[in-house]
Write a protein that holds these residues in place. Structure first.
Motif, PDB file in Angstrom:
ATOM      1  N   TRP A   1      42.355 -28.068 -33.728  1.00  0.00           N
ATOM      2  CA  TRP A   1      42.241 -28.596 -32.372  1.00  0.00           C
ATOM      3  C   TRP A   1      42.126 -27.478 -31.354  1.00  0.00           C
ATOM      4  O   TRP A   1      42.422 -26.324 -31.635  1.00  0.00           O
ATOM      5  N   ASN A   2      41.700 -27.855 -30.173  1.00  0.00           N
ATOM      6  CA  ASN A   2      41.516 -26.926 -29.066  1.00  0.00           C
ATOM      7  C   ASN A   2      42.529 -27.266 -27.972  1.00  0.00           C
ATOM      8  O   ASN A   2      42.458 -28.338 -27.378  1.00  0.00           O
ATOM      9  N   PRO A   3      43.466 -26.350 -27.700  1.00  0.00           N
ATOM     10  CA  PRO A   3      44.479 -26.621 -26.668  1.00  0.00           C
ATOM     11  C   PRO A   3      43.902 -26.603 -25.244  1.00  0.00           C
ATOM     12  O   PRO A   3      44.540 -27.100 -24.318  1.00  0.00           O
ATOM     13  N   LEU A   4      42.741 -25.994 -25.085  1.00  0.00           N
ATOM     14  CA  LEU A   4      42.080 -25.921 -23.783  1.00  0.00           C
ATOM     15  C   LEU A   4      40.647 -26.427 -23.938  1.00  0.00           C
ATOM     16  O   LEU A   4      39.705 -25.638 -24.022  1.00  0.00           O
ATOM     17  N   PRO A   5      40.473 -27.739 -23.987  1.00  0.00           N
ATOM     18  CA  PRO A   5      39.141 -28.301 -24.259  1.00  0.00           C
ATOM     19  C   PRO A   5      38.054 -27.823 -23.301  1.00  0.00           C
ATOM     20  O   PRO A   5      36.875 -27.813 -23.668  1.00  0.00           O
ATOM     21  N   GLU A   6      38.450 -27.387 -22.109  1.00  0.00           N
ATOM     22  CA  GLU A   6      37.441 -26.901 -21.165  1.00  0.00           C
ATOM     23  C   GLU A   6      36.857 -25.547 -21.576  1.00  0.00           C
ATOM     24  O   GLU A   6      35.857 -25.108 -21.036  1.00  0.00           O
ATOM     25  N   LEU A   7      37.490 -24.898 -22.552  1.00  0.00           N
ATOM     26  CA  LEU A   7      36.992 -23.626 -23.080  1.00  0.00           C
ATOM     27  C   LEU A   7      36.568 -23.836 -24.532  1.00  0.00           C
ATOM     28  O   LEU A   7      37.392 -24.130 -25.387  1.00  0.00           O
ATOM     29  N   ASP A   8      35.301 -23.682 -24.800  1.00  0.00           N
ATOM     30  CA  ASP A   8      34.754 -23.985 -26.123  1.00  0.00           C
ATOM     31  C   ASP A   8      35.276 -23.080 -27.236  1.00  0.00           C
ATOM     32  O   ASP A   8      35.322 -23.479 -28.389  1.00  0.00           O
ATOM     33  N   ASP A   9      35.623 -21.845 -26.923  1.00  0.00           N
ATOM     34  CA  ASP A   9      35.885 -20.866 -27.975  1.00  0.00           C
ATOM     35  C   ASP A   9      37.343 -20.747 -28.416  1.00  0.00           C
ATOM     36  O   ASP A   9      37.684 -19.847 -29.161  1.00  0.00           O
ATOM     37  N   ILE A  10      38.209 -21.638 -27.974  1.00  0.00           N
ATOM     38  CA  ILE A  10      39.615 -21.561 -28.384  1.00  0.00           C
ATOM     39  C   ILE A  10      39.892 -22.706 -29.354  1.00  0.00           C
ATOM     40  O   ILE A  10      40.029 -23.853 -28.957  1.00  0.00           O
ATOM     41  N   MET A  11      39.947 -22.387 -30.637  1.00  0.00           N
ATOM     42  CA  MET A  11      40.207 -23.401 -31.647  1.00  0.00           C
ATOM     43  C   MET A  11      41.389 -22.946 -32.490  1.00  0.00           C
ATOM     44  O   MET A  11      41.401 -21.824 -33.000  1.00  0.00           O
ATOM     45  N   LEU A  12      42.398 -23.799 -32.602  1.00  0.00           N
ATOM     46  CA  LEU A  12      43.543 -23.499 -33.449  1.00  0.00           C
ATOM     47  C   LEU A  12      43.320 -24.139 -34.810  1.00  0.00           C
ATOM     48  O   LEU A  12      42.867 -25.283 -34.894  1.00  0.00           O
ATOM     49  N   ILE A  13      43.636 -23.391 -35.841  1.00  0.00           N
ATOM     50  CA  ILE A  13      43.547 -23.929 -37.201  1.00  0.00           C
ATOM     51  C   ILE A  13      44.926 -24.449 -37.584  1.00  0.00           C
ATOM     52  O   ILE A  13      45.938 -24.029 -37.026  1.00  0.00           O
ATOM     53  N   THR A  14      44.959 -25.356 -38.527  1.00  0.00           N
ATOM     54  CA  THR A  14      46.226 -25.997 -38.880  1.00  0.00           C
ATOM     55  C   THR A  14      46.518 -25.872 -40.360  1.00  0.00           C
ATOM     56  O   THR A  14      45.616 -25.752 -41.194  1.00  0.00           O
ATOM     57  N   TYR A  15      47.797 -25.920 -40.655  1.00  0.00           N
ATOM     58  CA  TYR A  15      48.315 -25.891 -42.015  1.00  0.00           C
ATOM     59  C   TYR A  15      49.353 -26.994 -42.145  1.00  0.00           C
ATOM     60  O   TYR A  15      49.972 -27.405 -41.157  1.00  0.00           O
ATOM     61  N   ALA A  16      49.568 -27.423 -43.384  1.00  0.00           N
ATOM     62  CA  ALA A  16      50.624 -28.401 -43.663  1.00  0.00           C
ATOM     63  C   ALA A  16      51.249 -28.090 -45.022  1.00  0.00           C
ATOM     64  O   ALA A  16      50.599 -27.539 -45.912  1.00  0.00           O
ATOM     65  N   LEU A  17      52.510 -28.441 -45.133  1.00  0.00           N
ATOM     66  CA  LEU A  17      53.233 -28.360 -46.397  1.00  0.00           C
ATOM     67  C   LEU A  17      53.783 -29.734 -46.679  1.00  0.00           C
ATOM     68  O   LEU A  17      54.578 -30.264 -45.893  1.00  0.00           O
ATOM     69  N   THR A  18      53.345 -30.334 -47.779  1.00  0.00           N
ATOM     70  CA  THR A  18      53.865 -31.636 -48.176  1.00  0.00           C
ATOM     71  C   THR A  18      55.157 -31.407 -48.931  1.00  0.00           C
ATOM     72  O   THR A  18      55.217 -30.570 -49.849  1.00  0.00           O
ATOM     73  N   LEU A  19      56.186 -32.128 -48.527  1.00  0.00           N
ATOM     74  CA  LEU A  19      57.509 -31.956 -49.143  1.00  0.00           C
ATOM     75  C   LEU A  19      57.685 -32.870 -50.347  1.00  0.00           C
ATOM     76  O   LEU A  19      57.075 -33.893 -50.461  1.00  0.00           O
TER      77      LEU A  19
END
Length: 168
Positions: free
Chosen positions: A150-168
């Motif tokens: 997801w992008n925390p600042l949608p008005e700026l195209d180049d900021i994309m955060l990647i995500t990770y998950a750990l299933t318990l």
């Protein structure tokens, strides 16, 4: 001597806030440097501690770093949905790196998540350049979840955060 993981104490809020801010600044993780609006959030440990659990890694009385453990959806969660916890703002001071503090902080979050009844997953956001953190997450069994990037600042195209998950 061993690294101890424990809740942050109010007298350590300023120190941990500065460690977190400097880790992000010195690693070039803030797009706008010293003028980045997120810098204030990184420094505001009191705010985080009021809404989530902030943990510190301490060795011989010195704070090496910290992490915010978000026990579920709420004010401090970016991603967490029901049945999920979230890890945010993992940071270790440069002087404390390479000694296991980051991994110990993440492990403490995993332990906390496992103790929450009904918790089935831990989620987190990261920047693409946070490769040391990615190695910790992957070593502990986290996997990439690109469908949640997801992008925390949608008005700026180049900021994309990647995500990770750990299933318990």
């Amino acid at each position: 001597m061993d690294i101890i993981i424990r809740p942050v104490e109010p007298g350590e809020y300023t120190e941990l806030g500065e460690i977190t801010a400097q880790a992000y600044l010195l690693d070039g993780l803030l797009d706008f440097g010293e003028s980045d609006g997120y810098l204030g959030e990184l420094r505001d440990v009191a705010k985080r501690a009021a809404a989530a659990e902030v943990l510190v890694a301490v060795e011989r009385g010195a704070v090496l770093g910290g992490v915010t453990f978000v026990p579920g959806p709420g004010a401090m969660a970016d991603l967490a949905e029901p049945g999920e916890t979230e890890i945010r703002m993992l940071a270790v001071a440069r002087a404390g790196r390479g000694r296991g503090a980051g991994e110990a902080l993440v492990r403490a979050c995993v332990d906390r998540a496992q103790a929450i009844e009904g918790c089935r997953r831990i989620v987190l956001s990261s920047q693409r350049t946070m490769r040391s953190a990615h190695r910790i997450y992957e070593r502990l069994g986290f996997t990439r979840t690109p469908e949640r990037d997801w992008n925390p600042l949608p008005e700026l195209d180049d900021i994309m955060l990647i995500t990770y998950a750990l299933t318990l």
